[in-house]
Design a protein around this motif. Structure first.
Motif, mmCIF file in Angstrom:
data_model
loop_
_atom_site.group_PDB
_atom_site.id
_atom_site.type_symbol
_atom_site.label_atom_id
_atom_site.label_comp_id
_atom_site.label_asym_id
_atom_site.label_seq_id
_atom_site.Cartn_x
_atom_site.Cartn_y
_atom_site.Cartn_z
ATOM 1 N N MET A 294 -21.421 -4.301 -4.301
ATOM 2 C CA MET A 294 -20.183 -3.819 -3.675
ATOM 3 C C MET A 294 -19.773 -2.493 -4.311
ATOM 4 N N ARG A 295 -19.411 -1.539 -3.475
ATOM 5 C CA ARG A 295 -18.915 -0.275 -4.003
ATOM 6 C C ARG A 295 -17.656 -0.517 -4.810
ATOM 7 N N ASP A 296 -17.540 0.163 -5.948
ATOM 8 C CA ASP A 296 -16.469 -0.162 -6.876
ATOM 9 C C ASP A 296 -15.180 0.562 -6.500
ATOM 10 N N VAL A 297 -14.244 -0.186 -5.959
ATOM 11 C CA VAL A 297 -12.914 0.333 -5.652
ATOM 12 C C VAL A 297 -11.951 -0.327 -6.614
ATOM 13 N N ILE A 298 -11.404 0.446 -7.526
ATOM 14 C CA ILE A 298 -10.488 -0.082 -8.537
ATOM 15 C C ILE A 298 -9.058 -0.121 -7.996
ATOM 16 N N THR A 299 -8.678 0.924 -7.255
ATOM 17 C CA THR A 299 -7.324 0.983 -6.708
ATOM 18 C C THR A 299 -7.330 1.524 -5.282
ATOM 19 N N LEU A 300 -6.405 1.038 -4.496
ATOM 20 C CA LEU A 300 -6.120 1.600 -3.175
ATOM 21 C C LEU A 300 -4.649 2.007 -3.194
ATOM 22 N N THR A 301 -4.378 3.258 -2.856
ATOM 23 C CA THR A 301 -3.010 3.780 -2.921
ATOM 24 C C THR A 301 -2.514 4.133 -1.524
ATOM 25 N N ILE A 302 -1.322 3.649 -1.211
ATOM 26 C CA ILE A 302 -0.668 3.989 0.055
ATOM 27 C C ILE A 302 0.434 4.999 -0.251
ATOM 28 N N LEU A 303 0.337 6.183 0.330
ATOM 29 C CA LEU A 303 1.377 7.202 0.188
ATOM 30 C C LEU A 303 2.246 7.174 1.444
ATOM 31 N N GLY A 304 3.531 6.995 1.253
ATOM 32 C CA GLY A 304 4.446 6.809 2.369
ATOM 33 C C GLY A 304 4.519 7.974 3.334
ATOM 34 N N GLY A 305 4.900 7.634 4.564
ATOM 35 C CA GLY A 305 5.084 8.637 5.605
ATOM 36 C C GLY A 305 6.481 8.517 6.183
ATOM 37 N N VAL A 306 6.539 8.216 7.488
ATOM 38 C CA VAL A 306 7.843 8.116 8.164
ATOM 39 C C VAL A 306 7.905 6.841 8.987
ATOM 40 N N ILE B 14 9.781 3.704 0.501
ATOM 41 C CA ILE B 14 8.726 3.539 -0.497
ATOM 42 C C ILE B 14 7.742 4.687 -0.331
ATOM 43 N N ASP B 15 7.592 5.494 -1.366
ATOM 44 C CA ASP B 15 6.720 6.664 -1.225
ATOM 45 C C ASP B 15 5.321 6.458 -1.786
ATOM 46 N N ARG B 16 5.120 5.384 -2.579
ATOM 47 C CA ARG B 16 3.791 5.166 -3.161
ATOM 48 C C ARG B 16 3.622 3.703 -3.582
ATOM 49 N N ILE B 17 2.514 3.098 -3.167
ATOM 50 C CA ILE B 17 2.163 1.740 -3.586
ATOM 51 C C ILE B 17 0.701 1.750 -4.006
ATOM 52 N N GLU B 18 0.429 1.229 -5.178
ATOM 53 C CA GLU B 18 -0.940 1.157 -5.673
ATOM 54 C C GLU B 18 -1.357 -0.309 -5.755
ATOM 55 N N VAL B 19 -2.464 -0.650 -5.115
ATOM 56 C CA VAL B 19 -2.978 -2.016 -5.095
ATOM 57 C C VAL B 19 -4.262 -2.047 -5.916
ATOM 58 N N ASN B 20 -4.389 -3.045 -6.793
ATOM 59 C CA ASN B 20 -5.508 -3.101 -7.722
ATOM 60 C C ASN B 20 -6.590 -4.080 -7.295
ATOM 61 N N ARG C 297 1.131 8.519 7.039
ATOM 62 C CA ARG C 297 0.748 8.021 5.708
ATOM 63 C C ARG C 297 -0.616 8.568 5.276
ATOM 64 N N HIS C 298 -0.837 8.515 3.960
ATOM 65 C CA HIS C 298 -2.136 8.865 3.385
ATOM 66 C C HIS C 298 -2.635 7.669 2.574
ATOM 67 N N ILE C 299 -3.935 7.413 2.647
ATOM 68 C CA ILE C 299 -4.557 6.349 1.866
ATOM 69 C C ILE C 299 -5.538 6.970 0.883
ATOM 70 N N LEU C 300 -5.389 6.629 -0.389
ATOM 71 C CA LEU C 300 -6.286 7.127 -1.434
ATOM 72 C C LEU C 300 -7.144 5.984 -1.962
ATOM 73 N N ILE C 301 -8.363 6.301 -2.349
ATOM 74 C CA ILE C 301 -9.261 5.343 -2.978
ATOM 75 C C ILE C 301 -9.547 5.821 -4.390
ATOM 76 N N ASN C 302 -9.239 4.978 -5.363
ATOM 77 C CA ASN C 302 -9.385 5.351 -6.780
ATOM 78 C C ASN C 302 -8.654 6.655 -7.087
ATOM 79 N N GLY C 303 -7.487 6.820 -6.437
ATOM 80 C CA GLY C 303 -6.638 7.975 -6.700
ATOM 81 C C GLY C 303 -7.062 9.254 -6.011
ATOM 82 N N GLU C 304 -8.105 9.190 -5.165
ATOM 83 C CA GLU C 304 -8.615 10.392 -4.515
ATOM 84 C C GLU C 304 -8.689 10.214 -2.997
ATOM 85 N N VAL C 305 -8.660 11.340 -2.283
ATOM 86 C CA VAL C 305 -8.848 11.314 -0.832
ATOM 87 C C VAL C 305 -10.293 10.905 -0.554
#
Length: 254
Positions: A1-13, A22-28, A62-70
């Motif tokens: 499995m590809r290693d995804v440590i965190t998924l981050t949701i950056l808020g939109g409208v 809520i402008d940022r949520i990080e899921v581990n 919204r923007h979704i980040l994987i391991n803190g990156e686009v």
């Protein structure tokens, strides 16, 4: 499995174009997080954003980040690199093949051996009250059997490190065990639910209203205790359904 440590949701409208509370949520990795809210509150839009790895190019902004990156563009467009698997309440197979043939084919496509087939079947049969056999045809499986099989398949064979689950409370499977199975395999599990057991199993739950994220609630120790009590009743009801399904007589007192 590809290693995804965190998924981050950056808020939109939200639906009115107002910036989300809520402008940022990080899921581990290995975490179960819930999404709750009334019908039409935007729960499905949020999981669609996650599934698409949104870059501000959806209606929510919204923007979704994987391991803190686009995430790289190839991950969004190439199904072989897909990071997200999804389980829905309505799921049926269209391929007319046996369970064994399907699992062998999927394992081979992932570069894995056929030895995983029996493990998938064993796990699937812990989630459904209707036993699944390798010779069963996919198109003959019930909705509960289909979701149980796909849950076990995602846990064992699939490389997708993020799993989105859309309202499986009425899906005919042992829902608590399904979530625990996926989380124990190191998946990030995000579940849309109205079910109190599933909501309180999550370490946190995102509250949706009018298309926007308005709050994030961390499950307290008191809520965990309530969850255990509700789960006991839920398991009793599941056992009762199986008794009736077998055509047995219901005995004992309520």
């Amino acid at each position: 499995m590809r290693d995804v440590i965190t998924l981050t949701i950056l808020g939109g409208v939200n639906k009115d174009g107002i910036t989300e509370s809520i402008d940022r949520i990080e899921v581990n990795k290995g975490e179960i997080i819930g999404i709750v809210g009334p019908t039409g509150s935007g729960k499905s839009t949020l999981i669609d954003d996650i599934e698409q790895l949104a870059r501000g190019d959806t209606s929510s902004g919204r923007h979704i980040l994987i391991n803190g990156e686009v995430p790289d563009t190839s991950i969004r467009v190439d199904p072989r690199l897909k990071l997200v698997a999804q389980l829905s309440q309505k799921m049926h197979f269209l391929a007319d093949m046996t369970v064994e043939d399907f699992l062998i084919m999927h394992a081979r496509s992932r570069g894995k051996g056929p030895g995983l087939v029996h493990r998938v079947l064993e796990l699937a049969n812990t989630l459904t009250g209707e036993p699944i056999a390798l010779h069963h045809h996919l198109t003959a499986l019930s909705g509960g059997q289909s979701r149980s099989l796909m849950t076990a398949d995602i846990a064992v064979i699939s490389d997708s490190p993020v799993v989105l689950i859309d309202e499986i409370e009425n899906a005919g499977i042992r829902k608590q065990e399904a979530l625990e199975l996926l989380a124990c395999e190191g998946k990030i599990v995000i579940v849309v639910t109205h079910d109190p057991v599933l909501a309180l199993m999550a370490t946190r739950r995102i509250v949706m209203k009018n298309g926007g994220m308005v709050d994030v609630i961390t499950t307290s120790s008191r809520e965990q205790h309530v969850c255990c009590k509700i789960a006991e009743v839920d398991n009793w009801l599941l056992s009762l359904r199986e008794t009736i399904r077998r055509g047995d007589i219901v005995e004992g007192t309520v």
